[in-house]
Design an enzyme around this catalytic site. Sequence first.
Site, PDB file in Angstrom:
ATOM      1  N   ARG A 299      40.472  91.978   1.662  1.00 29.07           N
ATOM      2  CA  ARG A 299      40.991  93.016   0.763  1.00 29.07           C
ATOM      3  C   ARG A 299      42.431  93.311   1.146  1.00 29.07           C
ATOM      4  O   ARG A 299      42.741  93.477   2.338  1.00 29.07           O
ATOM      5  CB  ARG A 299      40.173  94.298   0.890  1.00 29.07           C
TER       6      ARG A 299
ATOM      7  N   ASP B 226      36.982  97.712  11.280  1.00 28.96           N
ATOM      8  CA  ASP B 226      36.637  98.436  10.041  1.00 28.96           C
ATOM      9  C   ASP B 226      35.967  99.785  10.319  1.00 28.96           C
ATOM     10  O   ASP B 226      36.170 100.764   9.589  1.00 28.96           O
ATOM     11  CB  ASP B 226      35.776  97.584   9.089  1.00 28.96           C
TER      12      ASP B 226
ATOM     13  N   SER C 113      37.612  92.978  11.189  1.00 29.00           N
ATOM     14  CA  SER C 113      36.249  93.433  11.477  1.00 29.00           C
ATOM     15  C   SER C 113      35.462  92.491  12.381  1.00 29.00           C
ATOM     16  O   SER C 113      34.363  92.034  12.038  1.00 29.00           O
ATOM     17  CB  SER C 113      35.503  93.641  10.169  1.00 29.00           C
TER      18      SER C 113
HETATM   19  C1  GLC Z   1      30.391  92.726  13.016  1.00 22.32           C
HETATM   20  C2  GLC Z   1      31.704  92.739  13.799  1.00 22.32           C
HETATM   21  C3  GLC Z   1      32.249  94.152  13.944  1.00 22.32           C
HETATM   22  C4  GLC Z   1      32.314  94.819  12.563  1.00 22.32           C
HETATM   23  C5  GLC Z   1      30.960  94.748  11.879  1.00 22.32           C
HETATM   24  C6  GLC Z   1      30.970  95.381  10.491  1.00 22.32           C
HETATM   25  O1  GLC Z   1      29.421  93.363  13.767  1.00 22.32           O
HETATM   26  O2  GLC Z   1      31.501  92.170  15.084  1.00 22.32           O
HETATM   27  O3  GLC Z   1      33.518  94.136  14.536  1.00 22.32           O
HETATM   28  O4  GLC Z   1      32.738  96.149  12.723  1.00 22.32           O
HETATM   29  O5  GLC Z   1      30.551  93.413  11.764  1.00 22.32           O
HETATM   30  O6  GLC Z   1      31.860  94.736   9.638  1.00 22.32           O
END
Ligand code: GLC
Length: 446
Positions: free
Chosen positions: A71, A187, A134
Site C-alpha cells: 500500500r 504494522d 510488517s
Molecule cells: C507477521 C510479521 C509481523 C507482522 C504480522 C502482521 O507476524 O512477522 O511483523 O506484524 O505478521 O502483519
Amino acid sequence: MEAYLREIESLFTPSKEKLKELTGIFQKELEIGLVRRDGMLKALPTFVYNLPSGMESGKFLTVDLGGTNLRIGLVELFGSGRFTIKKDSVVIPETLKSGSGYGIFNFIAENIEKFLEHPEIETELPLKLGFTFSFPVQQESLAHGRILGWSKEIECNDVIGMDAVALLQVALHSRGLEIAVEALINDTVGTLLAQVYRDKKTKMSVILGTGSNAAYVEQCSHLTKEENESNKVVTVINIEWGSFGDGANFLPTTRFDALLDEESKNPGIQRFEKMISGMYLGEIFRLILLEAVENGLIRSTGWTISKPYGIKTKQMSNFHESYILGAVEECKSIANDKFGLFILDDDLKYVSRLCELISLRSCYLCAVGITAVHRHLLETSLISAKEMFSVALDGALYQRYPNYSKILQDLVCMMDGKEEEVCRIILVMAEDLSSIGAAAAIAAQK
Ligand code: GLC
C-alpha cells in the site's frame, strides 16, 4: 459427520484452565523477552520514544509492505487527530515472494514512482517517507533495522540481516526519486501510533490479517536488554507474538496444525500465528475437510480440496457468513465452486460449525495475548486497575470475519475475569491506519 465433528470440537476448544495457563506463560515470556535477546517472544525495541500528541502536522509519503498487499499513500496530518490520505494498493506478485529480496524493494520503488505520476497526487519531491514493514526487524534506530527473517510464507532469504531502510533507499535513488526514508515501523506499531494520534488512551494494538502480531506502550526501564535513549520514559514494543510457543509444546495444537506446520515454508516457526491468522485459517479448514473426504464423510467434486492453500480464509468466511444469513444456495455454490465439495443440505450445519470452531480458537488465542499484556501492564503499574485499556485492532480477519470482533471483545472481558463489573478492556477498530501511524512517527520526532 456428527461424531467426527464432536471430535474436532474437543480438539479445537481450549479449556478455561488451558487458557489460564497460556495467559500466564505469555506474560512470563513477554517479561523474558524484555530482558533477553534470545527469548521466545522477541519483544522488539522500536526506537519510538515520542508518542504522537495528536497535534502533529505535515505531508508524508507512506509505504506499507504486508504479507499480501503493498500500500502506498500520501498522508497529510492536520493536528487534533485529523488527517487525509490518498492511497493505492497493489497485490504482491507470488513470484516475488520467493525470489531475491532485491526484487521486492525494486517493486516498492517502481510502484512509488507510478503512484507519484498519478494526476490526483499533487505533490512535489523531496518528501519524507514512513515505511511500514510488517516483518521482524532488529532496529538500531527509528530509521534503521536489520531484517531478522520473513513470515507469512514469504522467503527472500538473500536480504536477511540487511537494513530494510537502506534496501529501499537504494532502490528509490536508482530511480532518481528524492525521497528520504525517515521511519521504519511494524504494522502493529503504525496502528498503535495512528490510534494514539486520535486517542491518547490507546495502549496496545493487534493485527489480525494475513499474519498476526501486537505492539504496546512499555516503560523504558523495563526494556533492559537494550540501551534506551536517556531521559525517555516510555517506548513501544513490537511483541512479534506469532512466535509464541515455538520450540515448546504448550500450545493446544492438533494433528492439522502439525501437518500445516510441516508443509509450511517455515516449519517449527510462528506456531501461534499459524493457529490465528488469515494466512492459515482457510488451510486448517481445508485439511479438516480433506480428512472428512478421505473418511467418506463428504463428497469431493474437484481437486481444490487436495491443493495446499486451495481454500482461502476469505472464502471460508464467505461460506460461514452465508450460512449465518440462511443463504443455503449461496453456501452450496461456494462449497462447490471454491472448495470443490458436494455438501448435502443436512451437512451444511456441520461444515459451518467447523468454520466457527476454527475462527473461535483463533479468537481465544488472540484473547490470551491481549489479556496477558493487560496483566503485565497492571502488575508493573503502567496502568491502574480502574483505567480503561484501549486496544486498536486492524486486519481483514478482525474487520470482516463474521462475528469475530464481537466474540473477541466478549472473550477478553470474560478472561479478564470482569464479567459482572465493567469490562476495562475496550477493543477499537482501527481500519487501515498503519500509514497514518508511519507519518505520525516521523512528525512526532520533531
Ligand atoms: C507477521 C510479521 C509481523 C507482522 C504480522 C502482521 O507476524 O512477522 O511483523 O506484524 O505478521 O502483519
